[in-house]
Design a protein around this motif. Structure first.
Motif, mmCIF file in Angstrom:
data_model
loop_
_atom_site.group_PDB
_atom_site.id
_atom_site.type_symbol
_atom_site.label_atom_id
_atom_site.label_comp_id
_atom_site.label_asym_id
_atom_site.label_seq_id
_atom_site.Cartn_x
_atom_site.Cartn_y
_atom_site.Cartn_z
ATOM 1 N N ASN A 1 57.957 2.929 -1.204
ATOM 2 C CA ASN A 1 57.513 1.776 -0.402
ATOM 3 C C ASN A 1 56.209 1.204 -0.947
ATOM 4 O O ASN A 1 56.050 -0.013 -1.035
ATOM 5 C CB ASN A 1 57.287 2.190 1.056
ATOM 6 C CG ASN A 1 58.579 2.185 1.848
ATOM 7 O OD1 ASN A 1 59.597 1.686 1.380
ATOM 8 N ND2 ASN A 1 58.542 2.747 3.043
ATOM 9 N N ALA A 2 55.272 2.105 -1.279
ATOM 10 C CA ALA A 2 53.972 1.633 -1.780
ATOM 11 C C ALA A 2 54.185 0.776 -3.027
ATOM 12 O O ALA A 2 53.580 -0.295 -3.180
ATOM 13 C CB ALA A 2 53.065 2.821 -2.078
ATOM 14 N N ILE B 1 65.334 2.051 6.972
ATOM 15 C CA ILE B 1 65.706 3.429 7.357
ATOM 16 C C ILE B 1 64.721 4.465 6.794
ATOM 17 O O ILE B 1 64.506 5.518 7.375
ATOM 18 C CB ILE B 1 67.128 3.775 6.856
ATOM 19 C CG1 ILE B 1 68.136 2.865 7.533
ATOM 20 C CG2 ILE B 1 67.490 5.213 7.179
ATOM 21 C CD1 ILE B 1 69.543 3.167 7.144
HETATM 22 P P1 ADP Z 1 62.601 -0.550 3.991
HETATM 23 O O1 ADP Z 1 61.489 -0.457 3.011
HETATM 24 O O2 ADP Z 1 63.927 -0.163 3.416
HETATM 25 O O3 ADP Z 1 62.650 -1.871 4.695
HETATM 26 P P2 ADP Z 1 61.299 1.552 5.529
HETATM 27 O O4 ADP Z 1 61.821 2.252 6.712
HETATM 28 O O5 ADP Z 1 60.948 2.369 4.351
HETATM 29 O O6 ADP Z 1 62.409 0.487 5.162
HETATM 30 O O7 ADP Z 1 60.057 0.718 5.975
HETATM 31 C C1 ADP Z 1 60.122 -0.054 7.166
HETATM 32 C C2 ADP Z 1 59.238 -1.273 7.042
HETATM 33 O O8 ADP Z 1 57.879 -0.887 6.994
HETATM 34 C C3 ADP Z 1 59.469 -2.052 5.765
HETATM 35 O O9 ADP Z 1 60.509 -2.984 5.919
HETATM 36 C C4 ADP Z 1 58.129 -2.736 5.576
HETATM 37 O O10 ADP Z 1 58.093 -3.919 6.334
HETATM 38 C C5 ADP Z 1 57.138 -1.760 6.167
HETATM 39 N N1 ADP Z 1 56.475 -0.941 5.140
HETATM 40 C C6 ADP Z 1 56.738 0.334 4.809
HETATM 41 N N2 ADP Z 1 55.897 0.773 3.852
HETATM 42 C C7 ADP Z 1 55.084 -0.252 3.587
HETATM 43 C C8 ADP Z 1 53.983 -0.429 2.676
HETATM 44 N N3 ADP Z 1 53.550 0.554 1.859
HETATM 45 N N4 ADP Z 1 53.369 -1.627 2.672
HETATM 46 C C9 ADP Z 1 53.766 -2.615 3.498
HETATM 47 N N5 ADP Z 1 54.790 -2.521 4.363
HETATM 48 C C10 ADP Z 1 55.437 -1.347 4.412
#
Ligand code: ADP
Length: 368
Positions: A269-270, A331
């Motif tokens: 994600n990062a 998810i």
């Molecule tokens: P995905 O990345 O598949 O959408 P995640 O469950 O991993 O799903 O994350 C949920 C939401 O949280 C993401 O859609 C995003 O909007 C936000 N998010 C997660 N990690 C970050 C990050 N490092 N920086 C910014 N937003 C983030």
């Protein structure tokens, strides 16, 4: 034979509520536990009929049971087709277990009975049964989702495969509109496939608490392996990527697979939500004794998380910036938090929109 005084001392030393009843059903002696349990004083109990301690509806029947017991006395539990109930002075009923022993005294028979309040035991049993039913339901739902997801994967692969073939022009040239539509088909199929794959990963049998393998691991090694995995993706985006931690191993007892899965999600994600700047993975020990923990901090300089998303970020399918062009399923964080909790830890985050985010996974550092 015990003197009446010794008998009373003996009854007082027994942890259960004890009653001595004569063959006519009159209470001859009790101990303090009976007073506590039923709310009557000894003087009220002694000389009264034992049936006063039972629900009114059972009293008559009990007289018959008692008479038959005196005819053929032997030590046993009070048998019943229904749950035995006691009645307190307040009228409140509660489940009891009663054992009976005959004590011959001259030509008469006294009945010594031990009464145990089983409210808590029955409640524990009820909860254990309810948990079993819930677990069974979950296992069935899991099984169903698992096979459903497998079934869905095959046609989805066909959809994206054929869309890709058409887009490559292998079946003849396409006009711009057809190309656009096909791209949407391909992207939607890929999105669905990603969803299914993530759901399947959550259902992997080794992610069940009963199957998880808890072993001694080096948290630093786990973090550095994940960083290596992500390095190419980060450098392709021009991000500087750092692993920061002590030289020495950071030992913890945990599931290597689960920890790796969580770190892949957080670091992934990062990298995904950062277009310039850096991503740092910091690992450190904190706390002492029972509170000792290992923290994995994943910090980025990316788009950040809007305030209104704070409460819902760990919900399944929740995405903070719905209009964002980044691919995702919503998810990953849900799964990661579930896994962290199963490992006895948790994930927290702080973020400033437009400036970056920090996700911190804390895991207990027990038994190392
Ligand atoms: P995905 O990345 O598949 O959408 P995640 O469950 O991993 O799903 O994350 C949920 C939401 O949280 C993401 O859609 C995003 O909007 C936000 N998010 C997660 N990690 C970050 C990050 N490092 N920086 C910014 N937003 C983030």
């Amino acid at each position: 034979m015990l003197s009446a005084q010794n008998l009373e001392l003996f009854l007082e030393s027994v942890p259960d509520a004890m009653l001595i009843v004569d063959s006519g059903g009159q209470i001859a002696m009790t101990n303090g536990r009976v007073e506590e349990l039923f709310g009557y004083s000894k003087s009220e109990l002694v000389g009264s009929q034992v049936e006063m301690l039972m629900p009114a509806a059972h009293r008559k029947r009990h007289v018959g049971f008692r008479e038959r017991y005196v005819e053929a006395p032997r030590a046993r539990n009070m048998a019943s087709n229904y749950e035995l109930q006691g009645v307190r002075r307040s009228g409140e009923q509660f489940p009891v277990e009663i054992s009976l022993s005959p004590v011959p005294v001259g030509s008469d028979i006294l009945i010594l009975s031990a009464i145990r309040d089983v409210t808590e035991r029955l409640e524990r049993e009820r909860r254990a049964r309810a948990n079993e039913v819930e677990l069974e339901k979950l296992v069935n739902v899991n099984r169903f989702l698992f096979s459903l997801s497998h079934e869905l994967r095959t046609p989805l692969n066909a959809i994206s495969g054929f869309a890709a073939t058409l887009l490559m022009g292998l079946s003849g040239p396409l006009n711009d509109e057809q190309q656009d539509h096909l791209k949407t088909i391909e992207q939607s199929a890929e999105h669905l496939l990603a969803l299914i794959n993530q759901l399947l990963s959550l259902m992997q049998p080794e992610f069940n608490s009963e199957n998880m393998i808890i072993e001694k691991i080096d948290g630093r090694d786990a973090a550095s392996a994940v960083c290596k995995m992500m390095e190419r993706e980060a450098s392709a985006k021009g991000l500087s990527f750092k692993l920061d931690g002590p030289e020495k191993p950071i030992k913890l007892k945990s599931s290597h697979r689960m920890l790796t899965q969580i770190l892949i999600n957080l670091v992934g994600n990062a990298v995904k939500y950062t277009d310039r700047g850096d991503v740092t993975v910091r690992i450190r020990r904190c706390g002492r004794g029972d509170g000792a923990a290992v923290q994995f901090e994943v910090t980025d300089t990316g788009i950040g998380i809007p305030d209104e998303a704070r409460e819902r970020l760990f919900e399944m399918f929740y995405r903070a910036n719905r209009d964002q062009e980044k691919e995702g399923t919503g998810i990953g964080l849900f799964i990661s938090q579930q896994l962290a909790v199963r490992l006895g830890g948790r994930i927290e985050f702080s973020s400033a929109q437009g400036q970056g985010s920090k996700f911190t996974l804390s895991l207990p550092q027990k038994g190392v």
